[in-house]
Motif scaffolding. Structure first.
Motif, PDB file in Angstrom:
ATOM      1  N   GLY A   1     -13.830 -27.434 -26.813  1.00  0.00           N
ATOM      2  CA  GLY A   1     -12.898 -26.840 -25.871  1.00  0.00           C
ATOM      3  C   GLY A   1     -12.855 -25.326 -25.924  1.00  0.00           C
ATOM      4  O   GLY A   1     -12.016 -24.713 -25.303  1.00  0.00           O
TER       5      GLY A   1
ATOM      6  N   ASP B   1     -10.111 -33.268 -14.063  1.00  0.00           N
ATOM      7  CA  ASP B   1     -10.440 -33.813 -15.385  1.00  0.00           C
ATOM      8  C   ASP B   1     -10.882 -32.704 -16.344  1.00  0.00           C
ATOM      9  O   ASP B   1     -10.637 -32.779 -17.549  1.00  0.00           O
TER      10      ASP B   1
ATOM     11  N   LYS C   1      -9.375 -29.605 -20.536  1.00  0.00           N
ATOM     12  CA  LYS C   1     -10.286 -29.583 -21.678  1.00  0.00           C
ATOM     13  C   LYS C   1     -10.725 -28.179 -22.070  1.00  0.00           C
ATOM     14  O   LYS C   1     -11.418 -28.022 -23.074  1.00  0.00           O
TER      15      LYS C   1
END
Length: 164
Positions: A15, A40, A44
């Protein structure tokens, strides 16, 4: 790599966007990210991409995706802004675009590029032809009317010209 760093946020280790942190690149963008992919992806990473490059032209407008990405504060850039390899001639030969071009004293390519800019989409058309390069940059001395913007929006066919 001649001072140019290539960095793929999709593969950011743990990340962390280390190349940005290390000052090797100032920012990063992604390509072919639509609503699900960007939604999505964002949780992250610590640094959101500054740009998403997606196929956008009058025959494939993907307005919902573009608006979603722009609402996130991320710039959208048109991939294949003039229709793409093997499709450019047909798009630029569109009679509606030609009529709008005559109204403004501009080419169909200039009309398409201006339409994209007025929709808040960045464009970087490629060309090796000096005349086309000059034409492609001459987009800032006119503005399409709301009516002409709607007419071009009506050309949407949801017709992608790439393989993805």
């Amino acid at each position: 790599m001649n001072g140019t760093a290539v960095f793929n946020l999709k593969n950011a280790e743990n990340g962390r966007e280390q190349a940005i942190t290390d000052g090797k690149v100032r920012s990063a963008g992604v390509s072919c990210y639509y609503m699900k992919e960007i939604d999505d992806f964002l949780p992250k990473v610590m640094r959101r991409p500054v740009l998403v490059q997606n196929e956008i032209h009058p025959y494939y407008q993907d307005r919902k995706v573009t608006a979603h990405i722009q609402r996130l504060g991320i710039a959208v850039q048109a991939w294949y802004p003039l229709g793409g390899r093997g499709y450019t001639e047909a798009l630029l030969g569109n009679k509606i675009l030609g009529c709008i071009g005559k109204k403004y004293g501009k080419s169909s390519a200039q009309i398409v590029l201006r339409w994209e800019l007025q929709n808040g989409v960045a464009v970087i058309p490629g060309s090796g032809n000096p005349e086309h390069i000059k034409e492609n940059i001459s987009l800032f001395d006119f503005e399409l009317s709301g009516e002409d913007m709607e007419i071009i929006a009506g050309l949407n066919r949801d017709e992608k010209h790439d393989w993805y």
